[in-house]
Design a protein around this motif. Structure first.
Motif, PDB file in Angstrom:
ATOM      1  N   UNK A   1     -11.440   1.885   1.457  1.00  0.00           N
ATOM      2  CA  UNK A   1     -11.175   1.775   2.886  1.00  0.00           C
ATOM      3  C   UNK A   1     -11.211   3.151   3.524  1.00  0.00           C
ATOM      4  N   UNK A   2     -11.545   3.150   4.804  1.00  0.00           N
ATOM      5  CA  UNK A   2     -11.562   4.408   5.552  1.00  0.00           C
ATOM      6  C   UNK A   2     -10.723   4.210   6.806  1.00  0.00           C
ATOM      7  N   UNK A   3      -9.838   5.163   7.031  1.00  0.00           N
ATOM      8  CA  UNK A   3      -8.824   4.987   8.068  1.00  0.00           C
ATOM      9  C   UNK A   3      -9.077   5.907   9.248  1.00  0.00           C
ATOM     10  N   UNK A   4      -8.873   5.360  10.443  1.00  0.00           N
ATOM     11  CA  UNK A   4      -8.925   6.174  11.654  1.00  0.00           C
ATOM     12  C   UNK A   4      -7.492   6.445  12.088  1.00  0.00           C
TER      13      UNK A   4
ATOM     14  N   UNK B   1      -2.973  -0.313  -3.247  1.00  0.00           N
ATOM     15  CA  UNK B   1      -3.848   0.682  -2.614  1.00  0.00           C
ATOM     16  C   UNK B   1      -3.044   1.944  -2.350  1.00  0.00           C
ATOM     17  N   UNK B   2      -3.741   3.085  -2.410  1.00  0.00           N
ATOM     18  CA  UNK B   2      -3.111   4.357  -2.054  1.00  0.00           C
ATOM     19  C   UNK B   2      -3.902   4.987  -0.907  1.00  0.00           C
ATOM     20  N   UNK B   3      -3.182   5.531   0.067  1.00  0.00           N
ATOM     21  CA  UNK B   3      -3.820   6.313   1.132  1.00  0.00           C
ATOM     22  C   UNK B   3      -3.647   7.783   0.766  1.00  0.00           C
ATOM     23  N   UNK B   4      -4.767   8.491   0.613  1.00  0.00           N
ATOM     24  CA  UNK B   4      -4.683   9.868   0.113  1.00  0.00           C
ATOM     25  C   UNK B   4      -4.322  10.866   1.204  1.00  0.00           C
TER      26      UNK B   4
ATOM     27  N   UNK C   1       0.867  -1.184   0.000  1.00  0.00           N
ATOM     28  CA  UNK C   1       0.000   0.000   0.000  1.00  0.00           C
ATOM     29  C   UNK C   1       0.900   1.229   0.000  1.00  0.00           C
ATOM     30  N   UNK C   2       0.504   2.254  -0.736  1.00  0.00           N
ATOM     31  CA  UNK C   2       1.274   3.495  -0.703  1.00  0.00           C
ATOM     32  C   UNK C   2       0.783   4.334   0.474  1.00  0.00           C
ATOM     33  N   UNK C   3       1.683   4.619   1.389  1.00  0.00           N
ATOM     34  CA  UNK C   3       1.342   5.393   2.590  1.00  0.00           C
ATOM     35  C   UNK C   3       0.933   6.817   2.230  1.00  0.00           C
ATOM     36  N   UNK C   4       0.185   7.420   3.137  1.00  0.00           N
ATOM     37  CA  UNK C   4      -0.131   8.842   3.010  1.00  0.00           C
ATOM     38  C   UNK C   4       1.171   9.653   2.956  1.00  0.00           C
TER      39      UNK C   4
END
Lengths: 339, 301
Positions: free
Chosen positions: A276-279, A144-147, A120-123
């Protein structure tokens, strides 16, 4: 046309085993964690996992059909590159479901050495548009990418429509007002930044003092804020200090202490096709993780069942505000006027 | 050892920009980076205007590089980026991975300081995509650079910023507009009034940062004039100076003289206060300390 994803993954923070269990027990589909060193962007004292704890955590999650994502999202320099490659080896042998990386050199190494490891590509990788995402997909086969939290809702939609990979967005937690992975404010003042050391405004550089002018917070000697008697004091993160720009009045020149909260726009995010939604909040307590996971799980279930009649319940909002920085919330860049 | 003029960080009126680069044609500088890198709303100069400046500088014998925007979000910004990458004539400095993607395998390019090149693995990736030069990220220091120069692929030049306020962070929010309590979409391009940015001070009056639209810079310029001998010995190919208003001609000349060993670093430091209004600098990142520190063993003030 993006299909509505009825199975959006709720990704919750695990800074410790108790936090991991709290997340899993309260409805997380996946947890993310880091090792106990500077290979991850929450390199705080007393936090994170050694190998044995990671093993326990992964077993706990996998026994319950949930995933574990490992954050290796800092930028290794040549002096210590092996620490990151060893962490990748550990990740592979522990059987994590994905590693969250930011550094292209490390991604190249991972694709060569561990071709079956999901990336996954980190924010912290700062990918804010489709071409940047395409680069990481083509070269390293990221899945996956975290925006970064700097895009408007419309821009998030546009990225999802054109992205070759899954898109994860932040749903709740402390807010970076700067583009993640491109902020050296902390290293400018303390010598340590998220990119280099996995920390922002590190605790060891913080000093509190009581003075005749009020309570003061300093970061490596630099005055970050001064509080009147009736004010509650927040952690002296550099971008959330009060400074003077024009004139003599100090104000929150970059950002107020506040938290991102997407409850209000969850239906739009769901319809856009987020994966996905991240906390945010690996540095927070198991009690925080439990409460936020409960609220977000309930909200996400409700929203995915019927996005059109969804409205955030007042008690969800209150519960999240209670654990928010400054006890207040914002949509950040997702909300147009903010930009 | 080449000297470069980095991309302009501030928003200046068109006339001021064209006048600045007209003069720069006569300065003892080898490479000039051109273009808007901070905010897409700053459109005093269109791409054609920049290309005209490029023509003029090129005719004066300068290597011209077109620098791309650092934070790219909107589709309009992507199309502008595409035009720059497709310009067909000048090399491009990629400041975001989107630019690297568009240039990958098509054109040779410069990997700018906002590409996070922290290790040799990353430099290899960039070189394989076509990078012929990399600019060291601002928060890295001497010992990392030493190792990277040893480990980097052959044929990849190294450039280091030696003078100028450090671009430390970027946001979707405009801090210049915020200082006037207005939102970014009502900014009215007010940063055009701040030719060297807006000073941000602590409540004790310490100059901590500089506000420049969506960018936050160091409060004082980074100054490595005392490190030039070391940089040359290490094999750095290009030294970068960042445009400021008022004193660039003298500053460029002074750095040139130090590089050409017509002037010692100590003499140069003694001359600096006569040349420029800034009296405080930082060089902490170079010494692997907090970036704001000023290590002056060699450079006495």
């Amino acid at each position: 046309m993006v299909a509505v994803n009825s199975n959006i993954e709720l990704v919750c923070p695990a800074g410790s085993l108790p936090a991991l269990r709290a997340a899993i027990d309260n409805g997380a589909d996946a947890v993310y964690l880091g090792f106990r060193d500077d290979t991850n962007a929450r390199n705080f004292p007393g936090l994170n996992f050694d190998t044995a704890e990671a093993r326990k955590g992964i077993d706990y999650a996998h026994d319950r059909g949930r995933k574990v994502l490992l954050a290796l999202n800092t930028y290794p320099q040549p002096q210590h590159f092996e620490r990151w490659t060893q962490a990748l080896a550990q990740a592979d042998s522990l059987g994590v479901d994905a590693v969250i990386l930011a550094d292209p050199g490390l991604m190249q190494y991972a694709t060569e050495q561990y071709p079956n490891l999901r990336l996954h590509l980190s924010v912290q990788g700062s990918a804010t548009n489709r071409h940047a995402i395409a680069f990481y997909h083509q070269h390293f086969n990221i899945q996956r990418v975290v925006l970064p939290r700097v895009l408007s809702l419309r821009q998030v939609k546009s990225v999802i429509e054109s992205s070759p990979v899954e898109v994860e967005v932040f749903g709740f937690g402390s807010l970076c007002v700067m583009v993640e992975g491109r902020c050296a404010l902390s290293s400018y003042v303390t010598g340590e930044s998220p990119n280099t050391c996995g920390v922002c405004s590190p605790a060891k550089a913080v000093r509190w003092e009581e003075t005749s002018q009020g309570r003061q917070s300093r970061l490596n000697g630099v005055l970050i804020d001064r509080y009147q008697k009736d004010e509650s004091a927040g952690y002296p993160t550099l971008c959330k200090g009060r400074f003077k720009v024009k004139g003599d009045t100090a104000f929150y020149a970059m950002e107020e202490p506040t938290s991102l909260n997407t409850l209000e726009i969850l239906p739009e995010l769901v319809k856009m096709g987020i994966a996905a939604i991240k906390i945010e909040g690996r540095q927070r307590s198991p009690a925080y993780v439990k409460r936020v996971t409960q609220v977000m799980r309930t909200a996400l279930n409700r929203c995915q069942q019927d996005p059109d009649s969804y409205t955030p319940a007042a008690d969800w909002v209150a519960a999240l505000d209670h654990v928010s920085e400054g006890r207040s919330h914002t949509l950040g860049a997702l909300h147009r006027p903010w930009q | 050892m080449k000297l470069s003029l980095g991309p302009l960080q501030y928003f200046w009126p068109k006339k001021k920009v064209t006048g600045f680069y007209k003069r720069a044609a006569d300065w003892p500088i080898d490479i000039v980076y051109l273009g808007e890198v901070v905010c897409a709303k700053r459109r005093e100069l269109k791409l054609d205007d920049w290309l005209q400046i490029a023509e003029h500088l090129n005719a004066a014998g300068k290597e011209v590089v077109l620098s791309t925007l650092i934070l790219i979000e909107a589709d309009s910004e992507l199309s502008q980026l595409q035009k720059i990458c497709d310009n067909g004539r000048y090399r491009v400095e990629a400041n975001d991975m989107s630019a690297v993607h568009l240039l990958d395998g098509k054109s040779r390019f410069v990997a700018g300081p906002h590409i996070n090149s922290y290790n040799a693995g990353t430099l290899n990736v960039l070189h394989s995509c076509g990078a012929v030069r990399w600019v060291m990220p601002f928060e890295l220091g001497q010992s990392t650079l030493q190792r990277l120069i040893t480990q980097k692929p052959d044929g990849l030049e190294t450039e280091v910023l030696v003078y100028g306020r450090l671009p430390l962070s970027f946001s979707a929010r405009c801090f210049t507009a915020r200082a006037d309590n207005v939102a970014k979409d009502q900014c009215e391009l007010r940063c055009i009034s701040d030719e060297n940015g807006l000073p941000l001070q602590t409540q004790e009056g310490e100059q901590l940062f500089t506000v420049n639209g969506v960018q936050v810079q160091s409060g004082v310029p980074c100054n490595l004039i005392g490190e030039i001998d070391t940089l040359m010995e290490m094999g750095v190919d290009v030294l970068r100076l960042s445009p400021e208003t008022g004193y660039m001609a003298g500053l460029v000349t002074l750095f040139r003289e130090v590089v050409d060993q017509q002037c010692s670093a100590a003499e140069a430091v003694a001359l600096l206060p006569k040349l420029i209004t800034e009296q405080k600098w930082c060089n902490g990142f170079w010494h692997e300390q907090p970036g704001m520190n000023w290590e002056h063993k060699l450079v006495q003030l």
